[in-house]
Design an enzyme around this catalytic site. Structure first.
Site, PDB file in Angstrom:
ATOM      1  N   GLU A  69       0.813  -1.279   0.127  1.00  0.00           N
ATOM      2  CA  GLU A  69       0.032  -0.009   0.002  1.00  0.00           C
ATOM      3  C   GLU A  69       0.756   1.346  -0.063  1.00  0.00           C
ATOM      4  O   GLU A  69       1.858   1.400   0.891  1.00  0.00           O
ATOM      5  CB  GLU A  69      -1.029  -0.026   1.244  1.00  0.00           C
ATOM      6  CG  GLU A  69      -1.864   1.146   1.421  1.00  0.00           C
ATOM      7  CD  GLU A  69      -2.602   1.586   0.151  1.00  0.00           C
ATOM      8  OE1 GLU A  69      -3.393   0.768  -0.164  1.00  0.00           O
ATOM      9  OE2 GLU A  69      -2.165   2.913  -0.318  1.00  0.00           O
ATOM     10  N   ASP A 118      -7.377   1.921  -8.225  1.00  0.00           N
ATOM     11  CA  ASP A 118      -7.600   3.194  -8.909  1.00  0.00           C
ATOM     12  C   ASP A 118      -7.989   3.314 -10.173  1.00  0.00           C
ATOM     13  O   ASP A 118      -6.953   2.605 -10.814  1.00  0.00           O
ATOM     14  CB  ASP A 118      -6.501   4.343  -8.520  1.00  0.00           C
ATOM     15  CG  ASP A 118      -6.274   4.411  -6.720  1.00  0.00           C
ATOM     16  OD1 ASP A 118      -7.627   4.249  -5.962  1.00  0.00           O
ATOM     17  OD2 ASP A 118      -5.512   4.590  -6.356  1.00  0.00           O
ATOM     18  N   THR A 191     -13.566  -6.726   0.516  1.00  0.00           N
ATOM     19  CA  THR A 191     -12.544  -5.357   0.796  1.00  0.00           C
ATOM     20  C   THR A 191     -13.476  -4.309   1.439  1.00  0.00           C
ATOM     21  O   THR A 191     -14.648  -4.430   1.283  1.00  0.00           O
ATOM     22  CB  THR A 191     -11.859  -5.004  -0.383  1.00  0.00           C
ATOM     23  OG1 THR A 191     -12.798  -4.450  -1.129  1.00  0.00           O
ATOM     24  CG2 THR A 191     -11.216  -6.105  -1.087  1.00  0.00           C
TER      25      THR A 191
HETATM   26  C1  LIG Z   1      -9.679   2.533  -4.469  1.00  0.00           C
HETATM   27  S1  LIG Z   1      -8.483   1.957  -3.064  1.00  0.00           S
HETATM   28  C2  LIG Z   1      -9.023   0.368  -2.598  1.00  0.00           C
HETATM   29  C3  LIG Z   1      -8.556  -0.151  -1.583  1.00  0.00           C
HETATM   30  C4  LIG Z   1      -8.957  -1.611  -1.052  1.00  0.00           C
HETATM   31  N1  LIG Z   1      -8.065  -2.535  -1.976  1.00  0.00           N
HETATM   32  C5  LIG Z   1     -10.188  -1.887  -1.100  1.00  0.00           C
HETATM   33  O1  LIG Z   1     -10.841  -2.630  -2.002  1.00  0.00           O
HETATM   34  O2  LIG Z   1     -10.965  -1.582  -0.221  1.00  0.00           O
HETATM   35  C6  LIG Z   1      -6.926   1.511  -3.987  1.00  0.00           C
HETATM   36  C7  LIG Z   1      -5.867   1.503  -3.002  1.00  0.00           C
HETATM   37  O3  LIG Z   1      -4.542   0.997  -3.955  1.00  0.00           O
HETATM   38  C8  LIG Z   1      -3.625   2.108  -3.474  1.00  0.00           C
HETATM   39  N2  LIG Z   1      -2.535   1.948  -4.637  1.00  0.00           N
HETATM   40  C9  LIG Z   1      -2.732   2.556  -5.854  1.00  0.00           C
HETATM   41  N3  LIG Z   1      -1.755   2.419  -6.677  1.00  0.00           N
HETATM   42  C10 LIG Z   1      -1.092   1.826  -5.999  1.00  0.00           C
HETATM   43  C11 LIG Z   1       0.561   1.439  -6.205  1.00  0.00           C
HETATM   44  N4  LIG Z   1       1.118   1.670  -7.549  1.00  0.00           N
HETATM   45  N5  LIG Z   1       1.089   0.832  -5.380  1.00  0.00           N
HETATM   46  C12 LIG Z   1       0.807   0.608  -4.079  1.00  0.00           C
HETATM   47  N6  LIG Z   1      -0.484   0.951  -3.728  1.00  0.00           N
HETATM   48  C13 LIG Z   1      -1.302   1.628  -4.682  1.00  0.00           C
HETATM   49  C14 LIG Z   1      -4.053   3.199  -2.982  1.00  0.00           C
HETATM   50  O4  LIG Z   1      -3.434   4.002  -2.577  1.00  0.00           O
HETATM   51  C15 LIG Z   1      -5.549   2.768  -2.610  1.00  0.00           C
HETATM   52  O5  LIG Z   1      -5.272   2.842  -1.065  1.00  0.00           O
END
Ligand SMILES: C[S@@+](CC[C@H](N)C(=O)[O-])C[C@H]1O[C@@H](n2cnc3c(N)ncnc32)[C@H](O)[C@@H]1O
Length: 211
Positions: A69, A118, A191
């Site tokens: 994360e 994202d 999630t």
């Molecule tokens: C929309 S949230 C979803 C969180 C969780 N997976 C859920 O389903 O509840 C997407 C998460 O992915 C993390 N994230 C996005 N791109 C990433 C990357 N390249 N490396 C690590 N984390 C990443 C963001 O910081 C965010 O916390």
């Protein structure tokens, strides 16, 4: 949705560097040993507040889980939860997953989880999507021969883009579902985002990919 800055997050992570690693390359090729993993090695990219990998580890205690994360506030919330339960076979990395190949060896990972990644809707940001070609090339190299990617999202456009991207790059779509939570689901964990979308009655898109 961005989480409000938590003043305790950075100090908490600094105090728990044996759980939120600052030297993941040290374990390249040695994650199973590090996690005392007797089953499959899972990597969740973008674990948010941690419900998924913590819940999955309770379901599959023999398996090992590395949760990545990049957001420090989210990573701290996830680590705090994980440290309150059995966490011998889970560990976290608070960094951007674009460096995955520095941390894992060829064929080392069994399952990569992309949960509600994202969407990066602007064309100019497409390279940041976790299902864009440069990430898929890394996943191919790091997954075991029988390994798989499990992807869930609420975002239809990201799902369509990902189906096209996986297909163009020679991946096999083993399972595909455009309303995953409408049926009976066994062996999977919700999630945080998924819980929210299911409560709103929105469909969850899911697919499982093999190389
Ligand atoms: C929309 S949230 C979803 C969180 C969780 N997976 C859920 O389903 O509840 C997407 C998460 O992915 C993390 N994230 C996005 N791109 C990433 C990357 N390249 N490396 C690590 N984390 C990443 C963001 O910081 C965010 O916390």
């Amino acid at each position: 949705m961005r989480m409000r800055k938590k003043t305790w997050a950075e100090p908490f992570i600094s105090e728990n560097r044996d759980y939120v690693l600052d030297n993941p390359s040290e374990y390249k090729g040695k994650w199973r040993e590090k996690l005392n993993c007797k089953g499959l090695l899972h990597v969740e990219i973008g674990c948010g507040k941690g419900d998924y990998f913590i819940g999955m580890h309770q379901r599959y205690p023999e398996d090992g889980f590395v949760a990545i994360e990049k957001d420090t506030n989210c990573a701290a919330v996830a680590a705090k939860k994980a440290l309150q339960v059995d966490h011998e076979s889970t560990i976290m990395i608070n960094m951007d997953a674009c460096n995955l190949e520095e941390w894992f060896d060829k064929n080392e990972i069994d399952i990569i989880h992309l949960n509600f990644s994202d969407p990066w809707p602007k064309k100019g940001h497409a390279k940041r999507r976790l299902s864009s070609k440069s990430f898929l090339d890394m996943y191919r190299n790091l997954l075991s021969d029988n390994g798989e990617i499990q992807m869930k999202t609420d975002n239809r456009k990201l799902f369509e883009y990902s189906v096209a991207e996986f297909s163009k790059n020679g991946w096999i779509i083993n399972e595909i579902n455009v309303d995953y939570r409408a049926g009976d689901v066994e062996g999977d964990t919700m999630t945080e985002y998924e819980t929210r979308f299911v409560e709103l009655g929105q469909p969850i898109y899911r697919m499982v990919l093999k190389k």
